[in-house]
Motif scaffolding. Sequence first.
Motif, PDB file in Angstrom:
ATOM      1  N   GLY A  36      -6.060   9.442 -31.676  1.00 53.56           N
ATOM      2  CA  GLY A  36      -5.292   8.479 -31.755  1.00 53.56           C
ATOM      3  C   GLY A  36      -5.657   6.758 -32.325  1.00 53.56           C
ATOM      4  N   LEU A  37      -6.557   7.076 -33.463  1.00 56.62           N
ATOM      5  CA  LEU A  37      -6.766   5.953 -34.211  1.00 56.62           C
ATOM      6  C   LEU A  37      -5.940   5.912 -35.083  1.00 56.62           C
ATOM      7  CD1 LEU A  37      -8.861   3.761 -33.905  1.00 56.62           C
ATOM      8  CD2 LEU A  37      -9.853   4.346 -35.894  1.00 56.62           C
ATOM      9  N   ALA A  38      -5.830   6.518 -35.260  1.00 54.78           N
ATOM     10  CA  ALA A  38      -4.496   5.869 -36.874  1.00 54.78           C
ATOM     11  C   ALA A  38      -2.939   6.037 -35.677  1.00 54.78           C
ATOM     12  CB  ALA A  38      -3.888   8.059 -37.057  1.00 54.78           C
ATOM     13  N   GLU A  39      -2.483   6.710 -34.651  1.00 55.07           N
ATOM     14  CA  GLU A  39      -1.324   6.018 -34.120  1.00 55.07           C
ATOM     15  C   GLU A  39      -1.639   4.309 -33.818  1.00 55.07           C
ATOM     16  OE1 GLU A  39      -3.263   8.527 -33.578  1.00 55.07           O
ATOM     17  OE2 GLU A  39      -1.101  10.494 -33.346  1.00 55.07           O
ATOM     18  N   ALA A  40      -2.618   3.991 -33.274  1.00 55.20           N
ATOM     19  CA  ALA A  40      -3.874   2.629 -33.125  1.00 55.20           C
ATOM     20  C   ALA A  40      -3.222   1.712 -34.130  1.00 55.20           C
ATOM     21  CB  ALA A  40      -4.754   2.628 -32.261  1.00 55.20           C
ATOM     22  N   ASP A  41      -3.608   2.096 -35.223  1.00 56.71           N
ATOM     23  CA  ASP A  41      -3.847   1.780 -36.286  1.00 56.71           C
ATOM     24  C   ASP A  41      -2.192   0.571 -37.099  1.00 56.71           C
ATOM     25  OD1 ASP A  41      -7.020   0.495 -37.228  1.00 56.71           O
ATOM     26  OD2 ASP A  41      -6.200   2.823 -38.118  1.00 56.71           O
ATOM     27  N   VAL A  42      -1.150   1.595 -36.945  1.00 56.59           N
ATOM     28  CA  VAL A  42       0.020   1.719 -36.981  1.00 56.59           C
ATOM     29  C   VAL A  42       0.398   0.930 -35.593  1.00 56.59           C
ATOM     30  CG1 VAL A  42       2.363   2.144 -36.697  1.00 56.59           C
ATOM     31  CG2 VAL A  42       0.518   3.511 -38.034  1.00 56.59           C
ATOM     32  N   GLU A  63       8.388 -16.848 -26.626  1.00 52.59           N
ATOM     33  CA  GLU A  63       7.443 -15.489 -27.297  1.00 52.59           C
ATOM     34  C   GLU A  63       6.087 -14.633 -29.000  1.00 52.59           C
ATOM     35  OE1 GLU A  63      11.550 -14.900 -29.797  1.00 52.59           O
ATOM     36  OE2 GLU A  63      12.927 -14.964 -27.184  1.00 52.59           O
ATOM     37  N   PHE A  64       6.598 -16.451 -29.209  1.00 54.88           N
ATOM     38  CA  PHE A  64       5.683 -16.209 -29.327  1.00 54.88           C
ATOM     39  C   PHE A  64       3.438 -15.544 -29.155  1.00 54.88           C
ATOM     40  CE2 PHE A  64       1.442 -18.091 -32.385  1.00 54.88           C
ATOM     41  CZ  PHE A  64       1.610 -17.257 -33.229  1.00 54.88           C
ATOM     42  N   GLN A  65       3.034 -16.305 -28.409  1.00 51.22           N
ATOM     43  CA  GLN A  65       2.478 -15.788 -27.131  1.00 51.22           C
ATOM     44  C   GLN A  65       2.292 -15.081 -26.524  1.00 51.22           C
ATOM     45  OE1 GLN A  65       2.814 -19.820 -24.710  1.00 51.22           O
ATOM     46  NE2 GLN A  65       0.912 -20.673 -25.905  1.00 51.22           N
ATOM     47  N   GLY A  66       3.280 -14.340 -26.355  1.00 55.03           N
ATOM     48  CA  GLY A  66       3.773 -13.007 -25.609  1.00 55.03           C
ATOM     49  C   GLY A  66       3.412 -12.084 -26.652  1.00 55.03           C
ATOM     50  N   LEU A  67       3.352 -12.380 -27.386  1.00 56.45           N
ATOM     51  CA  LEU A  67       3.147 -11.229 -29.024  1.00 56.45           C
ATOM     52  C   LEU A  67       1.962 -11.650 -29.953  1.00 56.45           C
ATOM     53  CD1 LEU A  67       6.257 -11.383 -31.457  1.00 56.45           C
ATOM     54  CD2 LEU A  67       5.341  -9.363 -29.806  1.00 56.45           C
ATOM     55  N   LEU A  68       1.423 -12.457 -29.708  1.00 54.65           N
ATOM     56  CA  LEU A  68       0.212 -12.479 -29.850  1.00 54.65           C
ATOM     57  C   LEU A  68      -1.403 -11.570 -28.207  1.00 54.65           C
ATOM     58  CD1 LEU A  68      -0.444 -15.944 -30.192  1.00 54.65           C
ATOM     59  CD2 LEU A  68      -1.232 -14.208 -31.493  1.00 54.65           C
ATOM     60  N   LYS A  69       0.014 -11.947 -27.452  1.00 53.01           N
ATOM     61  CA  LYS A  69      -1.120 -11.419 -26.130  1.00 53.01           C
ATOM     62  C   LYS A  69      -1.384  -9.717 -26.169  1.00 53.01           C
ATOM     63  CE  LYS A  69      -0.809 -11.375 -20.826  1.00 53.01           C
ATOM     64  NZ  LYS A  69      -0.156 -11.847 -20.097  1.00 53.01           N
ATOM     65  N   ARG A  70       0.244  -9.364 -26.545  1.00 52.55           N
ATOM     66  CA  ARG A  70       0.026  -7.831 -26.371  1.00 52.55           C
ATOM     67  C   ARG A  70      -0.823  -7.383 -28.181  1.00 52.55           C
ATOM     68  NH1 ARG A  70       6.310  -6.242 -27.584  1.00 52.55           N
ATOM     69  NH2 ARG A  70       5.021  -4.527 -28.023  1.00 52.55           N
ATOM     70  N   THR A 109       1.723  -2.931 -36.737  1.00 48.00           N
ATOM     71  CA  THR A 109       3.295  -3.111 -36.609  1.00 48.00           C
ATOM     72  C   THR A 109       3.382  -4.523 -35.678  1.00 48.00           C
ATOM     73  OG1 THR A 109       4.140  -1.419 -36.359  1.00 48.00           O
ATOM     74  CG2 THR A 109       5.187  -2.904 -34.951  1.00 48.00           C
ATOM     75  N   LEU A 110       2.197  -4.862 -34.919  1.00 47.53           N
ATOM     76  CA  LEU A 110       2.447  -6.283 -33.912  1.00 47.53           C
ATOM     77  C   LEU A 110       2.187  -7.608 -34.749  1.00 47.53           C
ATOM     78  CD1 LEU A 110       1.537  -4.493 -30.546  1.00 47.53           C
ATOM     79  CD2 LEU A 110       2.621  -6.265 -31.207  1.00 47.53           C
ATOM     80  N   ASP A 111       1.210  -6.948 -35.704  1.00 48.53           N
ATOM     81  CA  ASP A 111       0.895  -8.312 -36.779  1.00 48.53           C
ATOM     82  C   ASP A 111       2.126  -8.624 -37.264  1.00 48.53           C
ATOM     83  OD1 ASP A 111      -1.590  -7.911 -36.775  1.00 48.53           O
ATOM     84  OD2 ASP A 111      -2.259  -6.462 -38.111  1.00 48.53           O
ATOM     85  N   GLY A 112       2.572  -7.906 -37.801  1.00 48.01           N
ATOM     86  CA  GLY A 112       4.676  -8.303 -38.507  1.00 48.01           C
ATOM     87  C   GLY A 112       5.259  -8.789 -37.473  1.00 48.01           C
ATOM     88  N   ALA A 113       5.007  -8.074 -36.709  1.00 53.32           N
ATOM     89  CA  ALA A 113       5.884  -9.439 -35.612  1.00 53.32           C
ATOM     90  C   ALA A 113       5.837 -10.564 -35.114  1.00 53.32           C
ATOM     91  CB  ALA A 113       5.523  -8.378 -33.937  1.00 53.32           C
ATOM     92  N   VAL A 114       4.653 -10.996 -34.907  1.00 53.25           N
ATOM     93  CA  VAL A 114       3.439 -12.146 -35.208  1.00 53.25           C
ATOM     94  C   VAL A 114       4.209 -13.297 -35.646  1.00 53.25           C
ATOM     95  CG1 VAL A 114       1.377 -12.846 -35.217  1.00 53.25           C
ATOM     96  CG2 VAL A 114       1.463 -11.145 -33.106  1.00 53.25           C
ATOM     97  N   LEU A 115       3.951 -12.386 -37.091  1.00 55.32           N
ATOM     98  CA  LEU A 115       4.705 -13.232 -38.414  1.00 55.32           C
ATOM     99  C   LEU A 115       5.830 -14.032 -39.048  1.00 55.32           C
ATOM    100  CD1 LEU A 115       2.149 -11.714 -41.140  1.00 55.32           C
ATOM    101  CD2 LEU A 115       1.550 -13.170 -40.508  1.00 55.32           C
ATOM    102  N   ALA A 164      -3.054  -8.671 -29.414  1.00 47.39           N
ATOM    103  CA  ALA A 164      -4.842  -8.916 -29.067  1.00 47.39           C
ATOM    104  C   ALA A 164      -4.936  -7.885 -28.014  1.00 47.39           C
ATOM    105  CB  ALA A 164      -5.146 -10.023 -27.701  1.00 47.39           C
ATOM    106  N   SER A 165      -4.332  -7.217 -26.976  1.00 50.96           N
ATOM    107  CA  SER A 165      -4.372  -6.228 -26.084  1.00 50.96           C
ATOM    108  C   SER A 165      -4.317  -4.531 -26.769  1.00 50.96           C
ATOM    109  CB  SER A 165      -3.197  -5.811 -25.117  1.00 50.96           C
ATOM    110  OG  SER A 165      -3.598  -4.429 -24.545  1.00 50.96           O
ATOM    111  N   VAL A 166      -3.499  -4.890 -27.817  1.00 48.29           N
ATOM    112  CA  VAL A 166      -3.578  -3.892 -29.004  1.00 48.29           C
ATOM    113  C   VAL A 166      -5.215  -3.305 -30.163  1.00 48.29           C
ATOM    114  CG1 VAL A 166      -2.556  -2.640 -31.327  1.00 48.29           C
ATOM    115  CG2 VAL A 166      -1.256  -3.172 -29.126  1.00 48.29           C
ATOM    116  N   ILE A 167      -5.799  -4.483 -30.020  1.00 51.34           N
ATOM    117  CA  ILE A 167      -6.582  -4.377 -30.669  1.00 51.34           C
ATOM    118  C   ILE A 167      -7.945  -3.863 -29.631  1.00 51.34           C
ATOM    119  CG2 ILE A 167      -8.392  -6.242 -32.193  1.00 51.34           C
ATOM    120  CD1 ILE A 167      -6.161  -7.630 -32.992  1.00 51.34           C
ATOM    121  N   VAL A 168      -8.028  -4.265 -28.462  1.00 47.17           N
ATOM    122  CA  VAL A 168      -8.886  -4.090 -27.795  1.00 47.17           C
ATOM    123  C   VAL A 168      -8.819  -2.523 -27.654  1.00 47.17           C
ATOM    124  CG1 VAL A 168     -10.126  -3.827 -24.809  1.00 47.17           C
ATOM    125  CG2 VAL A 168      -8.642  -6.152 -26.759  1.00 47.17           C
ATOM    126  N   THR A 169      -8.008  -2.065 -27.088  1.00 45.09           N
ATOM    127  CA  THR A 169      -7.361  -0.967 -27.100  1.00 45.09           C
ATOM    128  C   THR A 169      -7.934  -0.152 -27.946  1.00 45.09           C
ATOM    129  OG1 THR A 169      -5.772  -0.743 -26.004  1.00 45.09           O
ATOM    130  CG2 THR A 169      -6.177   1.525 -27.525  1.00 45.09           C
TER     131      THR A 169
END
Length: 205
Positions: free
Chosen positions: A129-135, A50-57, A139-145, A59-64
């Motif tokens: 849509g940059l603000a939404e991407a930042d949010v 699950e941790f690895q899956g969140l990291l993958k998501r 959110t995923l930062d918090g989920a990873v932690l 990373a994908s969000v950061i690329v976007t």
Amino acid sequence: MRGSPTRRRLLALLSNLPLIALQSRGAEQHRISQADTASDADPMPRLFAEFQGLLKRHASVIVTRDGIETALIGRIGWPRVALPGGPDSEPCYAAELAEIAQAVPPGRRRQRLVRRRQRRWDEAAATVGLAEADVQEATLDGAVLAAAHAFLATPAWTCHAVMLKLLVLLSVHAPGLASDETSPWRELRLILADLDRLTAEGLNR
């Protein structure tokens, strides 16, 4: 965690250890102890996946998100504001906060220029849509932690799980590459390498 330092940290650590070997050892341990119901109930492999899956998501969000920002900069550049000058001086503009700070003393005028620059950027960012991407990234930062915390708080039943715990700990909490030779991060990396070696030797006996 702009640029996904957590993911970069984990990948850097994994590059120094044979992850495939780690996974195969875990599978071997599972096969050896299939009759052991306690081993079958070990939640660590699931939590790490699950941790690895969140990291993958993440990373994908950061690329976007970074792609949106790059496209926006290419379209409008960094917002510029006109700097104050004398009546006979040529108009002068600044886009970087450091340039504004250098040209304008601290006070309300500088604050107005900084707010004006930020407002122009925010208005342009809102249209793409940059603000939404930042949010979403935050959110995923918090989920990873949160996933890392849950993983580290779960008792480890195998040497393999202890190694994964160290990987997660270092990937989330180590300050960065500059800390690799400082305590306690250097020692934690050495302990991880020791566990990797001892586990390998134990399987080869």
